[in-house]
Enzyme design. Structure first.
Site, PDB file in Angstrom:
ATOM      1  N   ARG A  51       0.798  -1.219   0.000  1.00 32.49           N
ATOM      2  CA  ARG A  51       0.000   0.000   0.000  1.00 32.49           C
ATOM      3  C   ARG A  51       0.835   1.275   0.000  1.00 32.49           C
ATOM      4  O   ARG A  51       0.608   2.176  -0.799  1.00 32.49           O
ATOM      5  CB  ARG A  51      -0.927   0.034   1.227  1.00 32.49           C
ATOM      6  CG  ARG A  51      -2.202  -0.733   1.059  1.00 32.49           C
ATOM      7  CD  ARG A  51      -2.654  -1.270   2.396  1.00 32.49           C
ATOM      8  NE  ARG A  51      -1.733  -2.325   2.796  1.00 32.49           N
ATOM      9  CZ  ARG A  51      -1.873  -3.597   2.455  1.00 32.49           C
ATOM     10  NH1 ARG A  51      -2.911  -3.966   1.778  1.00 32.49           N
ATOM     11  NH2 ARG A  51      -0.990  -4.498   2.807  1.00 32.49           N
ATOM     12  N   THR A  52       1.773   1.351   0.928  1.00 29.03           N
ATOM     13  CA  THR A  52       2.481   2.618   1.099  1.00 29.03           C
ATOM     14  C   THR A  52       3.233   2.975  -0.173  1.00 29.03           C
ATOM     15  O   THR A  52       3.139   4.082  -0.699  1.00 29.03           O
ATOM     16  CB  THR A  52       3.449   2.530   2.297  1.00 29.03           C
ATOM     17  OG1 THR A  52       2.700   2.104   3.434  1.00 29.03           O
ATOM     18  CG2 THR A  52       4.094   3.870   2.586  1.00 29.03           C
ATOM     19  N   LYS A  81      26.128  -3.984  -0.812  1.00 31.90           N
ATOM     20  CA  LYS A  81      27.595  -3.987  -0.899  1.00 31.90           C
ATOM     21  C   LYS A  81      28.222  -3.328   0.327  1.00 31.90           C
ATOM     22  O   LYS A  81      29.435  -3.174   0.405  1.00 31.90           O
ATOM     23  CB  LYS A  81      28.045  -3.217  -2.143  1.00 31.90           C
ATOM     24  CG  LYS A  81      27.507  -3.758  -3.446  1.00 31.90           C
ATOM     25  CD  LYS A  81      28.014  -2.871  -4.577  1.00 31.90           C
ATOM     26  CE  LYS A  81      27.341  -3.226  -5.887  1.00 31.90           C
ATOM     27  NZ  LYS A  81      27.598  -2.194  -6.904  1.00 31.90           N
ATOM     28  N   ARG A 102      11.504   3.779   3.332  1.00 34.29           N
ATOM     29  CA  ARG A 102      11.094   2.787   4.337  1.00 34.29           C
ATOM     30  C   ARG A 102      12.340   2.020   4.735  1.00 34.29           C
ATOM     31  O   ARG A 102      13.069   1.516   3.855  1.00 34.29           O
ATOM     32  CB  ARG A 102      10.027   1.842   3.795  1.00 34.29           C
ATOM     33  CG  ARG A 102       9.765   0.683   4.753  1.00 34.29           C
ATOM     34  CD  ARG A 102       8.531  -0.098   4.418  1.00 34.29           C
ATOM     35  NE  ARG A 102       7.328   0.645   4.768  1.00 34.29           N
ATOM     36  CZ  ARG A 102       6.106   0.125   4.752  1.00 34.29           C
ATOM     37  NH1 ARG A 102       5.930  -1.139   4.414  1.00 34.29           N
ATOM     38  NH2 ARG A 102       5.053   0.864   5.071  1.00 34.29           N
ATOM     39  N   HIS A 130       5.278   5.727  11.444  1.00 30.94           N
ATOM     40  CA  HIS A 130       4.746   5.649  10.080  1.00 30.94           C
ATOM     41  C   HIS A 130       3.774   6.831   9.922  1.00 30.94           C
ATOM     42  O   HIS A 130       2.559   6.656   9.887  1.00 30.94           O
ATOM     43  CB  HIS A 130       4.044   4.305   9.906  1.00 30.94           C
ATOM     44  CG  HIS A 130       3.729   3.933   8.491  1.00 30.94           C
ATOM     45  ND1 HIS A 130       3.802   4.830   7.446  1.00 30.94           N
ATOM     46  CD2 HIS A 130       3.329   2.747   7.952  1.00 30.94           C
ATOM     47  CE1 HIS A 130       3.462   4.203   6.330  1.00 30.94           C
ATOM     48  NE2 HIS A 130       3.171   2.942   6.614  1.00 30.94           N
TER      49      HIS A 130
HETATM   50  C1  NCD Z   1       1.926  -1.150   8.136  1.00 29.21           C
HETATM   51  C2  NCD Z   1       3.420  -0.964   8.265  1.00 29.21           C
HETATM   52  O1  NCD Z   1       4.169  -1.212   7.316  1.00 29.21           O
HETATM   53  O2  NCD Z   1       3.807  -0.524   9.344  1.00 29.21           O
HETATM   54  N1  NCD Z   1       1.505  -1.349   6.821  1.00 29.21           N
HETATM   55  C3  NCD Z   1       1.224  -0.257   6.050  1.00 29.21           C
HETATM   56  O3  NCD Z   1       2.081   0.511   5.720  1.00 29.21           O
HETATM   57  N2  NCD Z   1      -0.047  -0.069   5.696  1.00 29.21           N
HETATM   58  C4  NCD Z   1       1.342  -2.120   9.081  1.00 29.21           C
HETATM   59  C5  NCD Z   1       1.941  -3.484   9.176  1.00 29.21           C
HETATM   60  O4  NCD Z   1       2.818  -3.858   8.396  1.00 29.21           O
HETATM   61  O5  NCD Z   1       1.481  -4.234  10.043  1.00 29.21           O
END
Ligand code: NCD
Length: 308
Positions: A51-52, A81, A102, A130
């Site tokens: 999703r993100t 590396k 991320r 997040h």
């Molecule tokens: C979440 C995350 O990555 O923290 N997912 C997301 O981005 N919608 C929640 C999760 O992974 O449990």
């Protein structure tokens, strides 16, 4: 003006209102598909995402920008590396106008923001935060409720769930809202978050009792036990399946309540719940693209030059 988006605690109410009103306009189709033409977004993901990442990329493309990316930054960037995050950022910022990051380490976005000439957006840093998920969660909550008489219960792995941390920081801007944290004792919210809520005089309670909590809540925010944060599978299995929302939960829940989840879910919401009108997690995920479009617009929205 927005710069780096590292933590949900950086937002004030006024900025949230701006983001949400921009997202609402976008949701009703009111935006120009050329707003960000010529801009490049780099997505640098060291952990899995559906999703993100895709909603950020979709947001950028819908606004006329372009996206560069590495398939799995942990495996296919020079991190494999031995390159440090700092060095990677020092390179990627000269290829792009915004970096969505991320990373598996809590605090990684904060570090990246110190080395980057372009805005860093934290798309999840280990068991830290997040913030953009929290924005879309709040946007979803506010599309259903006002802050009056609102009780929100958050369930699951509250120690490691970064969406929980960021959402709690945002909610702490609204002292009228009451919070209930449902988790096994070992997976309770971190102490610094607890101290923050106390300092902000937020009414909150910690409990292990799921049914009692969902009965009195307007928003039931379920989360996944964060498998990847446990040292052994045995440790993880101790908590896996402890809190499940199923048909019996639907009978306890108020008629006007909603069930949310940042997704992905594993087994903590049974499939039968999906067709209940109170289950709004897919709508929640869809809001992600509007919120991320709004963030990008505001991020690149330079103030008008002062008249001479
Ligand atoms: C979440 C995350 O990555 O923290 N997912 C997301 O981005 N919608 C929640 C999760 O992974 O449990």
């Amino acid at each position: 003006m927005l710069r780096h988006i590292v933590s949900a605690s950086q937002f004030d109410k006024k900025t949230l209102e701006k983001i949400f009103s921009t997202a609402s306009k976008i949701k009703s189709g009111n935006y120009s598909p050329k707003t960000l033409s010529g801009k490049i977004m780099a997505t640098l993901f060291y952990e899995p995402s559906t999703r993100t990442r895709l909603s950020f990329e979709s947001a950028m493309l819908r606004l006329g920008g372009t996206v560069i990316s590495t398939e799995d930054a942990k495996l296919f960037s020079s991190a494999a590396k031995g390159e440090t995050l700092e060095d990677t950022i020092r390179i990627v910022h000269s290829y792009s106008d915004v970096i969505v990051l991320r990373h598996f380490d809590s605090g990684a976005s904060e570090i990246a923001s110190k080395y980057s000439r372009v805005p860093i957006i934290n798309a999840g840093d280990g068991n830290g935060e997040h913030p953009t998920q929290a924005l879309l969660d709040m946007f979803t909550i506010f599309s259903k409720f006002t802050t009056k008489n609102l009780t929100i219960c958050m369930i699951g792995d509250l120690a490691n769930g970064r969406t929980i941390h960021s959402l709690s920081y945002l909610l702490s801007l609204y002292p009228q809202i009451k919070l209930i944290f449902v988790s096994p004792k070992a997976l309770a919210i971190p102490i610094d978050l607890k101290n923050h809520l106390k300092a902000k005089k937020i009414e909150f309670r910690e409990t292990e009792d799921l049914n009692k909590s969902i009965k009195i809540s307007e928003v039931v925010y379920q989360t996944r036990i964060q498998k990847e944060r446990f040292k052994t599978k045995k440790d993880y299995l101790k908590y896996f399946g402890k809190y499940i929302l199923d048909e019996s939960s639907l009978k306890i829940l108020k008629k006007s309540s909603v069930i949310m989840h940042p997704l992905p879910r594993v087994n903590e919401i049974s499939k039968e719940v999906d067709t209940d009108p109170r289950a709004i997690y897919f709508e929640e995920a869809q809001n992600g693209v509007y919120i991320r479009m709004a963030l990008l617009i505001l991020l690149f929205d330079k103030p008008h030059p002062k008249p001479r």
